[in-house]
Design a protein around this motif. Structure first.
Motif, short mmCIF file in Angstrom:
data_model
loop_
_atom_site.label_atom_id
_atom_site.label_comp_id
_atom_site.label_asym_id
_atom_site.label_seq_id
_atom_site.Cartn_x
_atom_site.Cartn_y
_atom_site.Cartn_z
N HIS A 150 -21.42 2.48 -30.40
CA HIS A 150 -22.82 2.17 -30.66
C HIS A 150 -22.98 0.71 -31.09
O HIS A 150 -23.82 -0.03 -30.56
CB HIS A 150 -23.36 3.10 -31.75
N ALA B 237 -22.23 -1.72 -28.34
CA ALA B 237 -23.34 -1.83 -27.40
C ALA B 237 -24.37 -2.84 -27.89
O ALA B 237 -24.96 -3.58 -27.10
CB ALA B 237 -23.99 -0.46 -27.20
N GLY C 99 -25.04 -6.12 -25.64
CA GLY C 99 -26.40 -6.31 -25.13
C GLY C 99 -27.13 -7.46 -25.77
O GLY C 99 -28.30 -7.71 -25.46
N CYS D 161 -31.20 2.50 -27.34
CA CYS D 161 -30.39 1.96 -26.23
C CYS D 161 -28.90 2.04 -26.57
O CYS D 161 -28.08 2.43 -25.73
CB CYS D 161 -30.77 0.50 -25.97
N ASP E 277 -27.62 5.58 -26.31
CA ASP E 277 -27.37 6.00 -24.93
C ASP E 277 -26.05 5.43 -24.42
O ASP E 277 -25.30 6.12 -23.71
CB ASP E 277 -28.53 5.55 -24.03
N ARG E 278 -25.78 4.16 -24.75
CA ARG E 278 -24.52 3.56 -24.31
C ARG E 278 -23.33 4.28 -24.95
O ARG E 278 -22.33 4.55 -24.28
CB ARG E 278 -24.50 2.08 -24.69
N ARG F 33 -20.25 6.68 -23.14
CA ARG F 33 -18.82 6.43 -23.27
C ARG F 33 -18.10 7.59 -23.94
O ARG F 33 -16.91 7.81 -23.70
CB ARG F 33 -18.59 5.15 -24.07
#
Length: 330
Positions: free
Chosen positions: A188, A191, A195, A231, A234-235, A239
């Motif tokens: 998390h 990510a 990003g 977001c 979700d990433r 994984r």
């Protein structure tokens, strides 16, 4: 002048109507990345309208400075309120110049403040990342993710940008999470760093601090922060698993109150369990179908496209016999 007024009117409309519309469209969190894009598009449209209005007013004053004042005030609604003979004298001309300089100065000063706030946030984040690396111990996860563990009684995990960015996990969080949960937490935070979510958060926070009375900026800062967490959820779920992310979120968020956790995190941090926990838990449990996500994403995409297209399409009015509202384009 009327082009500048049209742009300012449009930006005011987006600032007032944008927050409730976007809040409603992104409340479900089905397509968080598209939601972030829609909010950022609205912000960019407003900032762009302000900049364009400043340029438009400056150009108009420069083009009409040596002409009778009727040329400066002979368009659209302004002409209706102008005097019958159109002679306004040097006072009105000076007022027009002051208005142009004031608008240009406002845009320039606020822009410098926003950029300065973003730069300071980056420096603070980098300093915290270096400090955490010095006082903490390295934790390597089986998936390859790395973090720095610091001793603290609160269960917390967060990331701070730097060169490189750093994921920080407290010793209490490491003790409370099992391996799959810890891996999900690290994914998390990774990510967020991958990003470059910290850049978005620093920008929206700087706008809110610099212009706190603009409803769009205040609402965007809060809502974008929540969507970025979704977001990252979700990433991490992609994984690992949704259940690992969900149980890790519940474990971290249920340990202490939000206020206690927030007191541990620096202002520039993005934390796993500090924002919109209830909404994130709900969306992790229900798992919308692709059809449902598409149905909720279409209105967001249309809104973003409309907000971005309206300022540019104003120039097309010239070709439809409405050039009077755009005085120095034709």
């Amino acid at each position: 002048m009327t082009l500048a007024l049209c742009l300012l009117g449009y930006s005011a409309l987006v600032c007032v109507l944008g927050p409730p519309i976007l809040t409603r469209l992104t409340a479900h969190g089905s397509v968080p990345a598209l939601g972030v894009l829609a909010w950022l598009t609205a912000i960019a449209a407003v900032l762009g309208a302000w900049a364009a209005a400043a340029v438009a007013l400056a150009v108009q004053v420069a083009h009409t400075w040596d002409l009778p004042m009727a040329h400066l005030f002979d368009d659209c609604v302004v002409a209706v309120h102008a005097t019958a003979d159109g002679s306004h004298g040097p006072v009105a001309q000076f007022a027009a110049l002051i208005s142009a300089l004031a608008l240009i100065g406002f845009v320039a000063v606020r822009g410098v403040r926003v950029i300065g706030a973003v730069v300071r946030a980056g420096r603070s984040s980098a300093l915290h990342a270096r400090s955490a690396s010095l006082v903490g111990r390295r934790l390597d996860d089986e998936s390859g993710a790395a973090a720095v563990v610091i001793d603290a009684p609160q269960r917390a995990a967060y990331c701070v940008a730097g060169r490189p960015g750093t994921v920080v996990v407290t010793s209490a969080a490491v003790a409370a999470l099992d391996r799959p949960q810890l891996a999900a937490v690290l994914a998390h935070e990774d990510a967020h760093l991958a990003g470059r979510h910290h850049l978005i958060r620093a920008s929206t926070r700087a706008l809110t601090t610099t212009l706190p009375r603009i409803p769009l900026f205040a609402a965007a800062d809060d809502r974008i922060a929540q969507l970025l967490e979704m977001c990252a959820d979700d990433r991490a779920a992609g994984r690992h698993s949704r259940s690992a992310v969900l149980t890790a979120l519940l474990t971290l968020s249920g340990a202490t109150g939000d206020a206690e956790i927030r007191s541990l995190l620096p202002d520039t941090a993005l934390g796993t369990s500090t924002l919109a926990v209830a909404d994130r838990v709900h969306r992790l449990v229900r798992a919308d179908s692709r059809t449902r996500r598409a149905g909720r994403g279409i209105p967001l995409a249309l809104f973003a496209a409309l907000v971005a297209a309206v300022p540019a399409s104003g120039y097309l009015l010239v070709h439809f016999g409405m050039a009077g509202c755009l005085p120095f384009i034709h």
